[in-house]
Structure formats: C-alpha cells, structure tokens
Design a protein around this motif. Structure first.
Motif, mmCIF file in Angstrom:
data_model
loop_
_atom_site.group_PDB
_atom_site.id
_atom_site.type_symbol
_atom_site.label_atom_id
_atom_site.label_comp_id
_atom_site.label_asym_id
_atom_site.label_seq_id
_atom_site.Cartn_x
_atom_site.Cartn_y
_atom_site.Cartn_z
ATOM 1 N N GLY A 182 0.782 11.611 -11.384
ATOM 2 C CA GLY A 182 -0.269 11.727 -10.206
ATOM 3 C C GLY A 182 -0.913 10.465 -9.986
ATOM 4 O O GLY A 182 -1.009 9.840 -10.776
ATOM 5 N N ARG A 183 -1.832 10.850 -8.881
ATOM 6 C CA ARG A 183 -2.720 9.519 -8.403
ATOM 7 C C ARG A 183 -3.742 9.650 -9.534
ATOM 8 O O ARG A 183 -4.651 8.756 -10.022
ATOM 9 N N ASN A 184 -3.910 10.488 -10.305
ATOM 10 C CA ASN A 184 -5.066 10.691 -11.354
ATOM 11 C C ASN A 184 -4.510 10.340 -12.680
ATOM 12 O O ASN A 184 -5.322 10.563 -13.864
ATOM 13 N N LYS B 17 0.704 -1.155 -0.002
ATOM 14 C CA LYS B 17 -0.079 -0.121 0.055
ATOM 15 C C LYS B 17 0.826 1.363 0.045
ATOM 16 O O LYS B 17 0.604 2.045 0.726
ATOM 17 N N THR C 236 2.716 17.721 -3.878
ATOM 18 C CA THR C 236 1.784 16.665 -3.622
ATOM 19 C C THR C 236 1.250 17.107 -2.164
ATOM 20 O O THR C 236 1.657 17.852 -1.601
ATOM 21 N N ALA D 194 -1.191 4.214 -12.843
ATOM 22 C CA ALA D 194 -1.334 5.167 -11.697
ATOM 23 C C ALA D 194 -2.715 5.575 -11.131
ATOM 24 O O ALA D 194 -3.026 5.661 -10.103
ATOM 25 N N ARG D 195 -3.663 5.624 -12.147
ATOM 26 C CA ARG D 195 -4.853 6.159 -11.987
ATOM 27 C C ARG D 195 -5.853 5.097 -11.321
ATOM 28 O O ARG D 195 -6.475 5.348 -10.517
ATOM 29 N N ASP E 130 2.371 4.894 -1.298
ATOM 30 C CA ASP E 130 1.805 6.196 -1.769
ATOM 31 C C ASP E 130 2.655 6.485 -3.168
ATOM 32 O O ASP E 130 2.156 6.967 -4.199
ATOM 33 N N ASN F 285 -4.735 2.616 -9.623
ATOM 34 C CA ASN F 285 -4.360 2.297 -8.400
ATOM 35 C C ASN F 285 -4.231 3.465 -7.387
ATOM 36 O O ASN F 285 -3.746 3.218 -6.346
ATOM 37 N N ASN F 286 -4.569 4.457 -7.800
ATOM 38 C CA ASN F 286 -4.649 5.703 -7.023
ATOM 39 C C ASN F 286 -3.216 5.976 -6.345
ATOM 40 O O ASN F 286 -3.179 6.176 -5.016
ATOM 41 N N VAL F 287 -2.137 5.983 -7.197
ATOM 42 C CA VAL F 287 -0.521 6.056 -6.485
ATOM 43 C C VAL F 287 0.263 6.983 -7.381
ATOM 44 O O VAL F 287 -0.103 7.247 -8.562
ATOM 45 N N TYR F 288 1.166 7.590 -6.994
ATOM 46 C CA TYR F 288 2.268 8.332 -7.579
ATOM 47 C C TYR F 288 3.050 7.148 -8.197
ATOM 48 O O TYR F 288 3.482 6.268 -7.306
#
Length: 223
Positions: free
Chosen positions: A96-98, A33, A125, A69-70, A35, A72-75
C-alpha cells in the motif's frame, strides 16, 4: 486510476542487478505519476529450476519495496519467492501507499516442489477491490471460480512466460482474452523481459491496451 505495467528485465539468481533494474524502472514509471506500479513474477530473484535460494531474501525484498512505496505514496504489485517451513511459495504482494502489505497471493498452478495456494483474496483501495493471481493461475478453472466469487473490481497478473518459439503471438493473447472472459473483471497482465509485454483486458475479454518488449504500458481510467 493510473496504472504502470513494467515488463522488467530479470536475471536469474542476481538479486543486486535485479534490484538496480527494479529501482531504475520504478523511477522511470514515477515520471507518469501512477497510482499502481505492477512488476512481473519473482522479478527480484528470477527462478531457475529448482533453485529456491531466492526465498531467503523474502524479508529484505519486502522491506525494500515497502520503503519505496511509502516514500513515493504509491501501490506496488510484484512477485517473489516466499519461504514456508520446508518449502517455498511463488507469491505476489500488493504493497500500500503507506508501505503496508495489503494483500498476498500464493500461486496455485505450480509443480509439486512448490507449496501452492488455496484461494484468492481481495484488498480494498480507494479505487475499489483488487485481487492478484500469478501467471499459470490464469488458466486454472478453480481460480476462475474463486475470482468470480470474490468479485474484485480489477485483477493484477504478474507473469514470467517465455514460449519456446520466442515472442508471444496472437494465439497467446487470444488465450489470455478467453481466460479473462471467464473472470469477468478488468485484468492487467505484465510479463518479464525477455520476451516482455503487457496487456489490459476488459472483463468481457476485449484487449484495450498493450505494449511489447520492455516498454512500460500506461493505463488510465475507471477500474
């Protein structure tokens, strides 16, 4: 802030094999998990002197990594070859997360057949400001001045370093430490495998965490 540094095995000129390895290591790191997931320099194409054909995949690579990345909502930070007019940059991106490209760094410390960057930038961030430099940039005095001027909260360094004598030794790690001390910022370094390895340094150059070979280095704390 949780960071996964991934010393990925890279095959020069074999994009599909590298992509499968990238996804495998990505999924392996997701179990913790993180970031941020940090991959090495030109990790999806490799680079054999002076074969710049991997730069043709810049758009496809960026699109694929952005989608991961999008989803999995991670950088994600990773290196790749970037085409520009009649030459190529050795670049690294922060996605980015998006899935948006938040930051691009173009390597400064490169031989003449590359285009070279001319600055260091930052991106915001929720954990603070981040900057990226690449491998040999770590040992360039102009880069050190730029980093100090920009004052990021943390610095990521994708690397592809295979010394002639094989495994990195204490002298190599000490050299990294000395450079980080000039930057005055917490620094995260990940090398391609082999020989692999990953390191986290405090802004005063103190080594606080490391891994060897292709072992993922997990770090959690304040920037």
């Amino acid at each position: 802030m949780r960071v996964a540094l991934i010393p990925m095995r890279v095959e020069d000129g074999n994009f599909e094999a590298n992509w499968e390895e990238f996804k495998r290591r990505f999924d392996e790191a997701l179990k913790h998990k993180p970031d941020f997931l940090i991959f090495p320099e030109y990790c999806l194409t490799g680079f054999r002197e002076w074969d710049f054909s991997g730069a043709e995949l810049y758009g496809e690579i960026t699109e694929r990594v952005s989608e991961l990345a999008r989803e999995n909502n991670v950088y994600v930070v990773f290196g790749l070859l970037e085409p520009y007019k009649n030459c190529v940059y050795n670049s690294a991106l922060l996605i980015g997360r998006n899935g948006e490209v938040l930051l691009k760094h173009r390597k400064f410390q490169e031989p003449y057949k590359f285009c070279t960057g001319n600055t260091v930038r930052t991106a915001k961030t929720e954990f603070g400001k981040v900057s990226i430099i690449i491998c040999g940039d770590l040992y360039n005095m102009r880069i050190a001045k730029w980093v100090r001027k920009k004052r990021p909260d943390f610095l990521f360094v994708p690397m592809e370093y295979s010394p002639d004598y094989g495994e990195l030794n204490e002298g190599d790690i000490d050299a990294m430490s000395e450079r980080v001390r000039l930057f005055r910022v917490k620094t995260f370094i990940v090398n391609s495998f082999p020989p692999g390895g990953a390191w986290v340094f405090e802004g005063n150059g103190t080594l606080i965490s490391e891994s060897k070979g292709d072992e993922i280095l997990l770090w959690e704390g304040q920037p």
